[in-house]
Design a protein around this motif. Structure first.
Motif, short mmCIF file in Angstrom:
data_model
loop_
_atom_site.label_atom_id
_atom_site.label_comp_id
_atom_site.label_asym_id
_atom_site.label_seq_id
_atom_site.Cartn_x
_atom_site.Cartn_y
_atom_site.Cartn_z
N PRO A 92 33.64 17.91 24.05
CA PRO A 92 35.06 17.80 23.69
C PRO A 92 35.26 17.68 22.18
O PRO A 92 36.33 17.97 21.66
CB PRO A 92 35.53 16.54 24.41
CG PRO A 92 34.33 15.87 24.95
CD PRO A 92 33.18 16.82 24.88
N LEU A 93 34.22 17.29 21.47
CA LEU A 93 34.30 17.18 20.02
C LEU A 93 34.59 18.53 19.37
O LEU A 93 35.28 18.62 18.35
CB LEU A 93 32.99 16.61 19.48
CG LEU A 93 32.91 16.26 18.02
CD1 LEU A 93 33.96 15.22 17.65
CD2 LEU A 93 31.53 15.73 17.69
N LEU A 94 34.10 19.62 19.96
CA LEU A 94 34.33 20.95 19.40
C LEU A 94 35.80 21.31 19.34
O LEU A 94 36.22 22.10 18.50
CB LEU A 94 33.58 22.00 20.21
CG LEU A 94 32.09 22.12 19.94
CD1 LEU A 94 31.45 23.11 20.89
CD2 LEU A 94 31.84 22.52 18.51
N LYS A 95 36.60 20.74 20.22
CA LYS A 95 38.03 21.06 20.25
C LYS A 95 38.79 20.44 19.08
O LYS A 95 39.85 20.92 18.71
CB LYS A 95 38.65 20.61 21.56
CG LYS A 95 38.13 21.39 22.74
CD LYS A 95 38.74 20.91 24.02
CE LYS A 95 38.14 21.70 25.18
NZ LYS A 95 38.60 21.22 26.46
N ILE A 96 38.24 19.39 18.48
CA ILE A 96 38.96 18.71 17.41
C ILE A 96 38.33 18.91 16.04
O ILE A 96 38.96 18.61 15.03
CB ILE A 96 39.13 17.20 17.69
CG1 ILE A 96 37.76 16.52 17.79
CG2 ILE A 96 39.94 16.98 18.94
CD1 ILE A 96 37.84 15.01 17.85
N LEU B 229 37.60 23.43 4.68
CA LEU B 229 38.26 24.26 3.67
C LEU B 229 39.58 24.85 4.16
O LEU B 229 40.60 24.73 3.49
CB LEU B 229 37.33 25.38 3.20
CG LEU B 229 36.04 24.89 2.53
CD1 LEU B 229 35.13 26.06 2.22
CD2 LEU B 229 36.37 24.10 1.29
N ASP B 230 39.57 25.52 5.33
CA ASP B 230 40.81 26.15 5.80
C ASP B 230 41.44 25.45 7.00
O ASP B 230 42.47 25.88 7.50
CB ASP B 230 40.60 27.63 6.09
CG ASP B 230 39.80 27.92 7.35
OD1 ASP B 230 39.34 26.97 8.03
OD2 ASP B 230 39.63 29.11 7.67
N LYS B 231 40.82 24.37 7.46
CA LYS B 231 41.33 23.54 8.57
C LYS B 231 41.43 24.28 9.90
O LYS B 231 42.07 23.82 10.82
CB LYS B 231 42.70 22.93 8.24
CG LYS B 231 42.79 22.24 6.90
CD LYS B 231 41.81 21.11 6.75
CE LYS B 231 42.06 20.37 5.45
NZ LYS B 231 40.95 20.33 4.57
N GLY B 232 40.76 25.43 10.00
CA GLY B 232 40.76 26.20 11.24
C GLY B 232 39.61 25.78 12.15
O GLY B 232 38.71 25.03 11.75
N PRO B 233 39.62 26.27 13.40
CA PRO B 233 38.57 25.92 14.36
C PRO B 233 37.21 26.50 13.98
O PRO B 233 37.12 27.49 13.26
CB PRO B 233 39.08 26.51 15.67
CG PRO B 233 40.01 27.59 15.28
CD PRO B 233 40.61 27.18 13.97
#
Length: 63
Positions: free
Chosen positions: A6-10, A15-19
């Motif tokens: 679940p950590l991957l979702k947050i 740098l770009d705040k993207g996933p």
């Protein structure tokens, strides 16, 4: 880190705040937009901007 964590979702690129995408083969988190890889050391993602490494252009993108 496991692909279903679940950590991957947050987690986001510093740098770009993207996933980010888990690159299990290299033990890293990958940002395909900036082509940067952030290492995972002892199960802990290193998400400081200075710890990111450029991905080599001829490497296939992680999925």
């Amino acid at each position: 880190m496991k692909p279903d964590s679940p950590l991957l979702k947050i987690l986001a690129c510093p740098l770009d705040k993207g996933p980010l995408i888990l690159d299990e083969l290299r033990g890293a988190l990958y940002n395909p937009r900036l082509r940067r890889r952030y290492p995972i050391v002892d199960g802990v993602p290193q998400l400081l901007p200075s710890s990111g490494e450029p991905a080599v252009a001829d490497e296939p993108a992680a999925r």
